[in-house]
Design a protein around this motif. Structure first.
Motif, PDB file in Angstrom:
ATOM      1  N   VAL A  58      59.338  40.565  49.066  1.00  0.00           N
ATOM      2  CA  VAL A  58      59.390  39.750  47.863  1.00  0.00           C
ATOM      3  C   VAL A  58      59.814  38.339  48.245  1.00  0.00           C
ATOM      4  O   VAL A  58      60.787  38.160  48.986  1.00  0.00           O
ATOM      5  CB  VAL A  58      60.399  40.312  46.835  1.00  0.00           C
ATOM      6  N   VAL A  59      59.083  37.353  47.768  1.00  0.00           N
ATOM      7  CA  VAL A  59      59.449  35.954  47.981  1.00  0.00           C
ATOM      8  C   VAL A  59      60.136  35.464  46.713  1.00  0.00           C
ATOM      9  O   VAL A  59      59.512  35.385  45.653  1.00  0.00           O
ATOM     10  CB  VAL A  59      58.222  35.085  48.304  1.00  0.00           C
ATOM     11  N   GLN A  60      61.436  35.174  46.823  1.00  0.00           N
ATOM     12  CA  GLN A  60      62.204  34.695  45.675  1.00  0.00           C
ATOM     13  C   GLN A  60      62.093  33.181  45.583  1.00  0.00           C
ATOM     14  O   GLN A  60      62.528  32.468  46.475  1.00  0.00           O
ATOM     15  CB  GLN A  60      63.678  35.108  45.796  1.00  0.00           C
ATOM     16  N   TRP A  61      61.572  32.704  44.456  1.00  0.00           N
ATOM     17  CA  TRP A  61      61.392  31.267  44.252  1.00  0.00           C
ATOM     18  C   TRP A  61      62.577  30.634  43.537  1.00  0.00           C
ATOM     19  O   TRP A  61      62.466  29.534  43.015  1.00  0.00           O
ATOM     20  CB  TRP A  61      60.123  31.008  43.438  1.00  0.00           C
ATOM     21  N   THR A  62      63.724  31.286  43.478  1.00  0.00           N
ATOM     22  CA  THR A  62      64.884  30.716  42.801  1.00  0.00           C
ATOM     23  C   THR A  62      65.473  29.586  43.645  1.00  0.00           C
ATOM     24  O   THR A  62      65.928  29.833  44.761  1.00  0.00           O
ATOM     25  CB  THR A  62      65.963  31.783  42.568  1.00  0.00           C
TER      26      THR A  62
END
Length: 302
Positions: A58-62
């Motif tokens: 999962v790539v977290q864009w936060t």
């Protein structure tokens, strides 16, 4: 050698596996009061549910200042076996108190570089991408400031730049600024939320420019254009741009998580993937979920 920078260390791109290319393990904004994603147990359960559907990363864009909970990311990644990529960057001005933005003046690019190369805060966890945001059909002064800093950080590190497009608009303006004015190679730019403005001409132009196109947000119930996403993706694939496509869930509220009754991360694989297989064929969809994110997020780090 190019690697994907995860919260547990750098990873060869071929080991990324089936990837949710845009989502949020943790997130919180004053624009979404009471809907913060900040509970570690809930995050762990959501990642485990994604893993049960065959998900591997999962790539977290936060970005900076929006509840990344960076110290918790390695723990939930280790516990679930799901690779997680963290972000540096800055969202739209509306997500921050004015004094926060004032404090970052003159040092934004430096902050991005530090978080990419040395670590976020005192955690030692390094970010693997830069996330910035445009406005609705335009780039305001805040967007130009953050994108210029992101370009500077890219040139110092090689990191990819992921862009929130407000309601899917402004893609070509973003490319003009990042690639035309600031010299970022187009294949280092990931344009998010294109499903929210399903304009085939703009999609084609962005793909021809060489950017990655992210179709994300099936967890957001108010997106009236979601039903057109398979059609838009198929048109790009048939035009020869299947290698530029990315898919993500973009879970931003507690109510949207599968463990709280929403679609959440698993929906991307449970429902979106088979729907796309009907439109594109299983082989191409597999590459979109695996090979494309491996290329989009891998970097020869400098």
């Amino acid at each position: 050698m190019s690697t994907v920078r995860t919260v547990l260390g750098d990873l060869p791109p071929e080991r990324l596996g089936v990837c949710d290319a845009h989502d949020h393990v943790f997130f919180g904004s004053p624009q979404l009061p009471g809907q913060e994603l900040r509970d570690a147990a809930s995050a762990r359960a959501e990642l485990a549910a994604f893993r049960a559907q065959g998900g591997a990363s999962v790539v977290q864009w936060t970005p900076y200042g929006l509840g990344r909970r960076v110290a918790d990311l390695p723990i939930v990644s280790q516990d679930t076996g799901v690779h997680v990529v963290a972000a540096t960057g800055l969202h739209q001005a509306a997500h921050y108190a004015p004094e926060v933005l004032t404090a970052l003046r003159g040092r934004l690019a430096e902050l991005f570089v530090t978080e990419l190369t040395r670590g976020i805060g005192t955690t030692g966890v390094r970010a693997g991408l830069i996330k910035v945001a445009g406005g609705f059909h335009a780039l305001d002064a805040h967007a130009r400031w953050t994108m210029t800093a992101a370009a500077e950080a890219h040139h110092a590190t090689g990191a990819p730049i992921a862009v929130h497009l407000e309601l899917g608009t402004g893609a070509l303006d973003v490319l003009d600024l990042l690639c035309g004015e600031s010299g970022v190679p187009p294949h280092r730019v990931i344009l998010g939320h294109l499903n929210r403005a399903p304009d085939p001409v703009v999609h084609r132009q962005a793909a021809e420019a060489g950017a990655y196109l992210a179709f994300d947000g099936p967890s957001r119930a108010h997106h009236a254009t979601d039903w057109r996403m398979p059609e838009a993706v198929r048109a790009l694939a048939e035009a020869g741009f299947g290698h530029r496509l990315l898919l993500g869930g973009d879970t931003t509220t507690a109510a949207a998580r599968s463990v709280d009754g929403g679609p959440g991360m698993p929906y991307l694989l449970r429902r979106v993937r088979p729907r796309l297989e009907l439109a594109l064929g299983r082989e191409l969809v597999e590459r979109v979920f695996t090979e494309n994110p491996g290329r989009a997020f891998s970097v020869e780090w400098t």
